[in-house]
Design an enzyme around this catalytic site. Sequence first.
Site, short mmCIF file in Angstrom:
data_model
loop_
_atom_site.label_atom_id
_atom_site.label_comp_id
_atom_site.label_asym_id
_atom_site.label_seq_id
_atom_site.Cartn_x
_atom_site.Cartn_y
_atom_site.Cartn_z
N LYS A 180 -54.21 -48.09 -31.51
CA LYS A 180 -55.48 -47.45 -31.17
C LYS A 180 -55.38 -45.98 -31.61
O LYS A 180 -54.76 -45.16 -30.93
CB LYS A 180 -55.75 -47.57 -29.66
CG LYS A 180 -57.18 -47.19 -29.26
CD LYS A 180 -57.29 -45.69 -29.08
CE LYS A 180 -58.66 -45.27 -28.63
NZ LYS A 180 -58.86 -43.80 -28.77
N GLU A 255 -44.98 -39.06 -25.12
CA GLU A 255 -44.68 -37.74 -25.72
C GLU A 255 -45.91 -36.87 -25.49
O GLU A 255 -46.98 -37.13 -26.03
CB GLU A 255 -44.36 -37.90 -27.21
CG GLU A 255 -43.71 -36.66 -27.80
CD GLU A 255 -44.72 -35.68 -28.35
OE1 GLU A 255 -45.07 -34.72 -27.62
OE2 GLU A 255 -45.17 -35.87 -29.49
N CYS A 288 -47.32 -30.28 -31.65
CA CYS A 288 -46.79 -30.37 -30.29
C CYS A 288 -45.47 -29.62 -30.15
O CYS A 288 -45.16 -29.11 -29.07
CB CYS A 288 -46.59 -31.83 -29.90
SG CYS A 288 -45.50 -32.77 -30.99
N GLU A 383 -50.54 -25.55 -22.52
CA GLU A 383 -50.60 -25.79 -23.96
C GLU A 383 -52.00 -25.50 -24.49
O GLU A 383 -52.97 -26.11 -24.06
CB GLU A 383 -50.20 -27.23 -24.26
CG GLU A 383 -50.08 -27.52 -25.74
CD GLU A 383 -49.58 -28.93 -26.02
OE1 GLU A 383 -48.71 -29.08 -26.89
OE2 GLU A 383 -50.04 -29.86 -25.34
#
Length: 486
Positions: A180, A255, A288, A383
């Site tokens: 997906k 993750e 990331c 973040e």
Amino acid sequence: MADKINVAGVPVDTRHWIGGQRVASAETFIDSSPIDGQPIGEVARGGPAEAQAAVAAARDAFPSWAATPRAERARLLHAIADGVEKRIEELAIVETTDNGALLRSHRRGVMPRVAHNFRFFADWLLKLDHEDFETRGHRNHVSWDPAGPCVLITPWNAPLMLATWKVAPALAAGNTVILKPAEWSPLTASLLADIAAEAGLPAGVLNVVQGYGAEIGDALTSHPDVRRISFTGSVPTAKRIAASAAANLTPLSLELGGKSPLLVFADADLELAVDLAVEQYDNAGQVCLAGTRLLVEESVAEEFTRRFVAKAGALRQGDPRDEATDIGPNIHPRQLEKIDGFVRRAIADGARAVIGGHRRDGQFYAPTLLTDVAQDSEVVQEEVFGPVLTLQTFADEDEAVRLANDTRFGLAATLATGDPERAERVTAGLVAGTVWVNCFFVRDLQAPFGGSRLSGVGREGGTWSFDFYCDLKNTVTAPKGFKDHG
């Protein structure tokens, strides 16, 4: 809607790929390019029905694929890699159009890495082994058994590379896959389905379904026939996936990004340190692993900042299809608003924008460096996922490590120092899944990859990937008891 759209001369099917066939949906969503904000086309918008169909196809294909000999699975993965390599230019231009990352990077690094993902795990499969060992004369034999259908949910910042980082080991392990892709960048996943089919991958072994997480993702992650879920994305989404998977105790690999530090000591090669810091603007800051928190020793902070401003000021921001461009657009207006919100709130709280701190035309955000930020401030702790760095200073090694570890995350860390003993001491104290010393973004698929704390759960890469995507079995055999068949 049209079954196919034309993306810079490349035909892309916008329907799902389920059980070896293209499947349309009653609903669609608009996929737009971050380069100019214009619609690329309408994409099939799946829901529970498509999720059920994809899992059923993967379940039905699993027994045969699991029984396929290792050598044949490896051959097919190499055939997929061959197909990727033949279409690198097409994949590169489609992905650049879809997610706005640099075309030159896609051509030279990202798409070749996609092919390498398949080749690496195909080769690793053939040497996957554990030496037998004895217990009181009994032989122990460890094996890796395919687990079953796997749901792989992938992000938009490096769509095909991060998808195949999951797809390749899952297929190599003998599992079937429901992929997906992120709704902001779904197109190269569709091309991957074509490539896999052309390579001869049996129907149902790889399925690709598109849509929104709340509509199709929940139906996938809660399905009792799914045996593994791997997700790359945000912490809030991961919590929802974990809650959904809990009812079936489905194993997860997560993750979840980070807030990584880049530590610069006074004994570092300052030019190298500046280069490493400016590199954190790669992919418009949508990485990331990026070391977004610059921690610089007080005695060199002024000189470091001067050099950084000069080097960052030379970066060219613009159309990612232009070879001269260094920084492209951010993925989506919603993401741009999020980035700008972080910066506006930080400045309102007393931060100073040494460079940047504002939007540019379209979906571009100026490379930004913020100073005068408090350790407990939002922009230091959360973040941003955009071209925004913060700079703080430290007095000594202990303070550097303390500041580096003082977030909820622990994905990566980068360290610049000229003292190898200091490098050993500092890396030993850092909470991070990956630490780079005097370098950045050097990654080998043999190495474990993952994060600590809220940066994730589990490790993948090399044998660690097979440990996740398989059920490990230990068979203990007695030295006696077999009948003589001689």
